[in-house]
Design an enzyme around this catalytic site. Structure first.
Site, short mmCIF file in Angstrom:
data_model
loop_
_atom_site.label_atom_id
_atom_site.label_comp_id
_atom_site.label_asym_id
_atom_site.label_seq_id
_atom_site.Cartn_x
_atom_site.Cartn_y
_atom_site.Cartn_z
N ARG A 1 0.81 -1.23 0.00
CA ARG A 1 0.00 0.00 0.00
C ARG A 1 0.84 1.28 0.00
O ARG A 1 0.35 2.35 0.34
CB ARG A 1 -0.98 0.01 1.18
CG ARG A 1 -2.00 -1.12 1.14
CD ARG A 1 -3.11 -0.89 2.16
NE ARG A 1 -4.07 -1.97 2.10
CZ ARG A 1 -4.04 -3.04 2.89
NH1 ARG A 1 -3.08 -3.17 3.79
NH2 ARG A 1 -4.96 -3.97 2.77
N LYS B 1 3.60 11.65 -10.64
CA LYS B 1 2.79 10.84 -11.56
C LYS B 1 3.51 9.53 -11.85
O LYS B 1 4.67 9.53 -12.26
CB LYS B 1 2.53 11.58 -12.87
CG LYS B 1 1.44 12.62 -12.80
CD LYS B 1 1.16 13.16 -14.19
CE LYS B 1 0.01 14.14 -14.20
NZ LYS B 1 -0.27 14.64 -15.56
N GLU C 1 -3.97 17.42 -10.54
CA GLU C 1 -4.37 17.90 -11.87
C GLU C 1 -5.86 18.19 -11.96
O GLU C 1 -6.56 17.78 -12.89
CB GLU C 1 -3.96 16.90 -12.96
CG GLU C 1 -3.84 17.53 -14.34
CD GLU C 1 -3.25 16.59 -15.38
OE1 GLU C 1 -3.95 16.24 -16.32
OE2 GLU C 1 -2.07 16.22 -15.21
N ARG D 1 -2.38 22.31 -13.06
CA ARG D 1 -1.40 21.32 -13.49
C ARG D 1 -1.67 20.81 -14.91
O ARG D 1 -0.73 20.38 -15.60
CB ARG D 1 -1.34 20.15 -12.50
CG ARG D 1 -0.27 19.14 -12.86
CD ARG D 1 0.01 18.14 -11.77
NE ARG D 1 1.06 17.22 -12.18
CZ ARG D 1 1.68 16.35 -11.39
NH1 ARG D 1 1.34 16.28 -10.11
NH2 ARG D 1 2.63 15.56 -11.85
N ASN E 1 0.43 19.72 -19.70
CA ASN E 1 0.14 18.78 -20.78
C ASN E 1 0.15 19.44 -22.17
O ASN E 1 -0.28 18.82 -23.15
CB ASN E 1 -1.21 18.10 -20.55
CG ASN E 1 -1.17 17.15 -19.38
OD1 ASN E 1 -0.30 16.30 -19.28
ND2 ASN E 1 -2.13 17.30 -18.46
N HIS F 1 0.32 12.24 -27.74
CA HIS F 1 -0.09 10.88 -27.39
C HIS F 1 -0.88 10.22 -28.53
O HIS F 1 -0.72 9.02 -28.79
CB HIS F 1 -0.93 10.88 -26.12
CG HIS F 1 -0.13 11.12 -24.87
ND1 HIS F 1 -0.72 11.41 -23.66
CD2 HIS F 1 1.20 11.11 -24.64
CE1 HIS F 1 0.22 11.56 -22.74
NE2 HIS F 1 1.39 11.38 -23.32
N HIS G 1 9.08 10.01 -27.25
CA HIS G 1 8.03 10.77 -26.56
C HIS G 1 8.30 12.27 -26.66
O HIS G 1 7.38 13.06 -26.92
CB HIS G 1 7.95 10.34 -25.10
CG HIS G 1 6.96 11.13 -24.31
ND1 HIS G 1 5.60 11.12 -24.58
CD2 HIS G 1 7.12 12.00 -23.27
CE1 HIS G 1 4.97 11.92 -23.75
NE2 HIS G 1 5.87 12.47 -22.95
#
Length: 368
Positions: A122, A144, A238, A242, A246, A253, A268
């Protein structure tokens, strides 16, 4: 000389991002206070050959028992199968809740190791030691963690902040030029988002960083981390600002997915660079942004050796790209959400983008 940037927010424990040269030698001394005595160093086969022995030696010298756990290089390792294998090895090594995971590598290693640490018992602590420019300026900071699925990138993951990030500029000297330029795309992205002066420097004297100049790289990494840490501290999950980080990613993507996430065809960072150029041109087409800013953004990206036009990387159909973008995790209720620009250094979240306008724009880009 090192620079320390503190990442702090209301909902997570503060941690330091340390940027400098020669930091790998002190890895053990920095990990020892965080670990009960054991750690697993998760890395890929390429980084293991370059830095694995030095990392283990540093840990051992500091009294930390380290084990090396390697994964295959490349985006394909961000999978359920590899995640299961990594966690199984962590269990076999008998890690417990007071032990620490070290993610030694690029974004793939950081994402996978971070998610494994988030899930193991956990959640246990982990330290990010990014060895690519892209990871140093972007994926190692902010918590992330994720794996990919056949339906898209980073769709299964968790927010799990590291205890520490060590960004050693010296390790960037082992990067191939293409990988360095890939990371430079994320550096340029930060300037495009909220610091026009930084972007101007990157397009001028700072451009030497894209070719590996250590002083320029160090300044670029520090400023990128400052920008990202400020945004993450304000909005960890986000839900607001935030999302601006992106910029270029929804386009990028979709392009990556259409190419089958084949990094031999498109890395990427290259996808992000192309996505940023598309976002600025679409912003100009929609009247959000002056055309001259879209031209300037494209010129600086191209000067760094990054793609800015779809025809440079493959053959596409506008409708297919839009379908991919509609499945992006930033979409809400099936509505398209894009990060668009008002100007260089000033971007916005645009929700409910008109699919027909976007499709027409992409069709024109494909033919351009």
């Amino acid at each position: 000389m090192t620079t320390t940037v503190l990442v702090s927010g209301r909902d997570f424990r503060p941690y330091e991002v340390i940027v400098g040269r020669g930091l790998m030698a002190g890895l053990g001394a920095r990990v020892a206070p965080l670990a009960a005595g054991r750690t697993v160093v998760i890395t890929d086969e390429i980084v293991a050959a370059l830095h694995g022995k030095a990392a283990l030696a540093s840990l051992e010298a500091a009294g930390v028992q380290g084990r090396l756990l390697t994964i295959p290089p490349g985006e394909g390792s961000k999978s359920f199968a590899e995640l299961e294998r990594v966690i199984d090895r962590m269990l076999a090594f008998r890690l417990d809740r007071k032990d620490v995971v070290v993610a030694l590598g690029g974004g793939v290693v950081g994402d996978l190791a971070g998610l494994a640490a988030a899930l193991f018992m956990r959640g246990i602590d982990f330290v990010q030691v990014p060895t690519t420019l892209l990871a140093q300026v972007d994926s190692s900071v902010g918590g992330k963690t994720a794996i990919d699925t056949p339906r898209g990138k980073n769709l299964v993951g968790a927010f799990h902040q590291p205890r520490l990030v060590l960004a050693d500029i010296d390790v960037l000297g082992t990067l191939p030029g293409r990988q360095l330029r890939s990371g430079w795309a994320e550096v340029l992205k930060h300037g495009l988002i909220c610091d026009a002066g930084f972007f101007d420097w990157l397009g001028g004297g700072g451009a030497a960083g894209a070719a590996g100049d250590p002083a320029a790289l160090e300044r670029a990494v520090v400023r990128s981390v400052e920008i990202k840490s400020a945004i993450v501290g304000e909005d960890e999950k986000e839900t607001g600002r935030r999302a601006l980080l992106n910029l270029g990613h929804t386009f990028g993507h979709a392009i990556e997915a259409e190419l089958g996430f084949d990094e031999t065809r498109l890395t990427h960072g290259e996808a992000v660079a192309l996505g940023c150029a598309l976002a600025f041109r679409f912003s100009a087409a929609e009247g959000h942004c002056p055309a001259k800013d879209a031209v300037r953004a494209e010129a600086v990206l191209a000067a760094a050796g990054l793609p800015t036009r779809l025809k440079q990387v493959g053959t596409f159909r506008g409708v297919r790209l839009v379908q991919r973008m509609a499945g992006d995790k930033k979409a809400e209720g099936g509505r398209l959400t894009l990060i668009l620009a008002r100007a260089i250094g000033d971007v916005l979240v645009e929700k409910a983008v008109d699919p027909s306008a976007l499709t027409a724009f992409l069709d024109a880009e494909i033919d351009a």
